[in-house]
Structure formats: C-alpha cells, structure tokens
Design an enzyme around this catalytic site. Structure first.
Site, PDB file in Angstrom:
ATOM      1  N   HIS A 105       0.825  -1.206   0.000  1.00 42.42           N
ATOM      2  CA  HIS A 105       0.000   0.000   0.000  1.00 42.42           C
ATOM      3  C   HIS A 105       0.860   1.257   0.000  1.00 42.42           C
ATOM      4  O   HIS A 105       2.026   1.255   0.394  1.00 42.42           O
ATOM      5  CB  HIS A 105      -0.986   0.008   1.174  1.00 42.42           C
ATOM      6  CG  HIS A 105      -0.398   0.405   2.500  1.00 42.42           C
ATOM      7  ND1 HIS A 105      -0.251   1.726   2.873  1.00 42.42           N
ATOM      8  CD2 HIS A 105       0.072  -0.334   3.521  1.00 42.42           C
ATOM      9  CE1 HIS A 105       0.285   1.758   4.100  1.00 42.42           C
ATOM     10  NE2 HIS A 105       0.495   0.526   4.513  1.00 42.42           N
ATOM     11  N   CYS A 106       0.259   2.326  -0.494  1.00 41.21           N
ATOM     12  CA  CYS A 106       0.874   3.650  -0.404  1.00 41.21           C
ATOM     13  C   CYS A 106      -0.194   4.522   0.263  1.00 41.21           C
ATOM     14  O   CYS A 106      -0.724   4.146   1.312  1.00 41.21           O
ATOM     15  CB  CYS A 106       1.307   4.164  -1.773  1.00 41.21           C
ATOM     16  SG  CYS A 106       0.027   4.047  -3.055  1.00 41.21           S
ATOM     17  N   LYS A 107      -0.494   5.668  -0.311  1.00 42.06           N
ATOM     18  CA  LYS A 107      -1.505   6.520   0.319  1.00 42.06           C
ATOM     19  C   LYS A 107      -2.902   6.215  -0.237  1.00 42.06           C
ATOM     20  O   LYS A 107      -3.832   5.920   0.509  1.00 42.06           O
ATOM     21  CB  LYS A 107      -1.139   7.992   0.086  1.00 42.06           C
ATOM     22  CG  LYS A 107      -1.849   8.938   1.037  1.00 42.06           C
ATOM     23  CD  LYS A 107      -1.288  10.353   0.915  1.00 42.06           C
ATOM     24  CE  LYS A 107      -2.127  11.328   1.730  1.00 42.06           C
ATOM     25  NZ  LYS A 107      -1.830  12.733   1.377  1.00 42.06           N
ATOM     26  N   THR A 126       1.621   2.161  -5.645  1.00 45.08           N
ATOM     27  CA  THR A 126       1.170   0.765  -5.617  1.00 45.08           C
ATOM     28  C   THR A 126       0.891   0.278  -7.041  1.00 45.08           C
ATOM     29  O   THR A 126       1.243  -0.847  -7.405  1.00 45.08           O
ATOM     30  CB  THR A 126      -0.102   0.642  -4.744  1.00 45.08           C
ATOM     31  OG1 THR A 126       0.236   1.047  -3.410  1.00 45.08           O
ATOM     32  CG2 THR A 126      -0.637  -0.766  -4.739  1.00 45.08           C
TER      33      THR A 126
END
Lengths: 232, 232
Positions: A150-152, A158
C-alpha cells in the site's frame, strides 16, 4: 481422502470467515485467524448487522495468491486485515508509519518493509529502478506472503509496483495498463505508465532465478543476482 | 521440510509461469499447467518479447483464492486462461456460448455453468434471487475452483454476483460498492447497487451451512437448505 475433504472444507469456510471449530462446536483456544470467533458464529447464523461488517482498506484488491493491494489502511480496516493473516506489509511512502498502524503491525507480528517513494506529481522521476526491484524481491518471496502493498491512495506507487509485477508475469502492457487505470481512475498518470513500460524485467528475471536456485540449494547451478550488474 | 520448501517454491514459480521442471531441467511429459513450457523457459531467461505476452480477458481481476472475474474471454485470452488452470466457468448471459469458447472449455475439460441473466438496462428486474443463489452456490463450492465468473463486460451481472459474494464475506456495503464501481466505472447502475443491497444473505448462509454439514457427513446435525423455503 478425509484430509483432502477437511482441507477443502476449510478453504470453503475461509470464504465465509467461519472456522471449522465454530461449525462443529469444538471448543478451542484459537491462536490467530480465529480472532473473530464470536462475530463469525453470528454471521454464520445469518445475524449479520452493520456493526459487525468488515471494511477492507480503500482501493483494496487481491493481486494474486497471497498478494493484496490497497490504499492506506485506517484503524477501521484492522479487523479486515486480521482476516487476511498478513505476514508482511510493503509500505511505499517515505513518511513514518502512523502510531496506530505501527502498533497494529507490532501486535500482530507483521513485518513492515518500507520503501520510501516520493509521491509528488509529474515529473515522476523519483522512483528508482533499484527501489522498485527491491520492493519486487520482497513481493515475490513467498516466505513473505500473505503480503499487502500500500501507499496513500493505492493508485500510483502501488499501481507502479503491481504493474512491474504483472510484466514479470508476462502480461501484455494493455492489460497491465487497464488494471492500473481501474485503480487510478481519473488520477491516472501517464508518467506512471511510462515508468511501467520502461521497466526492464529481464535483469529482474535473472535475479529471481538466482533466488530460486539458491532457495533450492543448487549451489553451482545458481545464477548470480544480475540486477546490480545490469542496472545502469 | 523439503516438501514445504518445494511447495513454497512451486507457489513462487507460479507467479512467474515457470515450472520447477523448467528450472532444474528435469525432462517430463507435462499434463496440464505446463502447456507453455517453451515460452516460459524463454521468459525465465529474460527473453520476453511482445508476441509471447499473456492477455487476460478485459476487466479481469482476482476476487479471492480460486475465484476470478472478467468480461467475455476472447480467443486471444485463452493462453492466459490456461495459466489459471480453470475447473469451472460461470457464464451469466442467456446467449449460447460462441463456438470458439465452447471448443475451448471442451478441450480443457472445463465445466461451463450458465446462468442466463438478461443484460438489459433499467429497470433491472430480471435477476431473480434464486438464480443468484444458484450461481453463488457454484461459486462457493471449492470443488469447482479455480473458477471464472464472466458476463459480457464484467461490469453488471458479474458485479452483482461478486457483490453478493462480498456480502457473504461480511464486507461493508461501502466496500462492496467501491469494488463494483471500480469495474463498472462510468457504467455503474444504481439498480445493481440496490439489488446487491437488498440481497438477503441470511438464507444463503443457512444454505451454505447445510452444504458444509452434508459435505462432512454430519447427518443429523445437518441444517436443511433453507433458501427455497425462505425466498418469497
């Protein structure tokens, strides 16, 4: 035969978040994977109410066996993450993990692998090939599965990592881009698509083979990790 | 221990479409799952060119372990479908399967389960609860896995079935809808969302429990299949 049946039934039950023990009323102290015993009993009996439902993180999807992707998990999503039995989280932002998330991974014994990729907009020059390869190596090692990337927002960083992974799986670029765009929607960045297209998987394939050979202890047959030599 | 390692390595290799035999040069007559032996050897050696890439069907995604979804598979997608080792296809349109697709499933020994749901636009009154439950029962039976669900575009009918499946998994409606919309995008139909929301999983849960009890041969403990009684 009976083992096979039980295994199949267990797989089936996983879909419903119900454990075999719940169904056959075998009392047991559950360790992991059974944290929601009481809830699932009620769900199995059809008494599901809105307070007991599971909330996956935003933009959540299954990428492949043992590989998931999403936006940033919030505390409301921890119950769902429990159901995945995660062993590893690949976190693609440079910011420190929030305290609630850090507590969560610590309490569950989840390994956090952070690859700080800058999330700034175009020009998207901040993803280094080496960073992506390191993240891919973590992703591909089944000893780290089940794994969540995951990222933001689960869109760009991602999306790039999953895109490179799909290239390793020999997906056509058209299909890779379609998947990227499904998650990025109106936020699709042409620079991300260019990054994925330009990403050279040939050196990564050699790296992978090297890892597999070593994993099998095939000694002299092992290929060397080629990607440092080949990356320019 | 060694068995575990080999199993893990096999899982890893699946990600790359490379078989253990390809890597350790063990000659073997492959049956199923190894159809692309030569291609994968080249891919493993980093010689991937565009002609060898795999094209998943449009709107393809993994739903859960052993469950996939997509739009209508074309012959160009058959190579990719081979890599999934499908046992069952759930086809949600009333139209007969095209000859090329019928030939494909026949030649691979794939079981085709057709549930003809009309694809007409609003008002979306043609999906019967019973049809959806029958499709769900096929979907949930792990003996049918790996399974691919598809309709024409993989948006509406497939989205409804997957949405009901997510409710059975206790997903929050917000997450169910987010996933539906990711695949339907601008073609999202409020009537589909209403169908998913109104779909009563409690009778389905009982049906599922009944199936599980019978599967385990628990005789007198078995619950009856409740969904015919309960559906109105």
């Amino acid at each position: 035969m009976i083992v096979e049946m039980v295994e199949e039934a267990r797989s089936m039950l996983v879909l419903e978040e119900v454990t075999v023990e719940d169904l056959v009323d075998v009392g047991s102290d559950k360790k992991g994977g059974g944290r929601r015993g009481d809830d699932t009993k009620e769900a199995a009996a059809g008494r599901v109410d809105s307070e007991e439902c599971l909330a996956p993180p935003a933009n959540f999807a299954m990428v492949d066996y043992g590989i998931y992707r999403s936006g940033f998990p919030e505390p409301a999503n921890f119950g769902y993450l429990d159901s995945l039995g995660l062993r590893t989280i690949v976190y693609l932002c440079p910011e420190p993990y929030p305290e609630a998330n850090a507590d969560y991974v610590r309490s569950r014994g989840i390994r956090l692998c952070q690859f700080g990729i800058d999330g700034s907009k175009e020009p998207f020059v901040k993803i280094s090939k080496d960073t992506m390869m390191h993240a891919l190596r973590v992703l591909l090692d089944v000893r780290n599965h089940p794994i969540l990337i995951h990222c933001k927002r689960g869109k760009h960083r991602t999306g790039c990592l999953v895109g490179c992974f799909r290239k390793l799986q020999s997906w056509c670029l058209a299909s890779v881009f379609e998947e990227y765009q499904r998650h990025a929607a109106a936020k699709t960045r042409v620079s991300d698509l260019r990054f994925i297209e330009a990403f050279d998987i040939s050196s990564m394939s050699q790296c992978l083979l090297g890892a597999i050979y070593r994993y099998h202890g095939l000694g002299s047959r092992a290929r060397r990790l080629g990607y440092h030599e080949n990356s320019s």
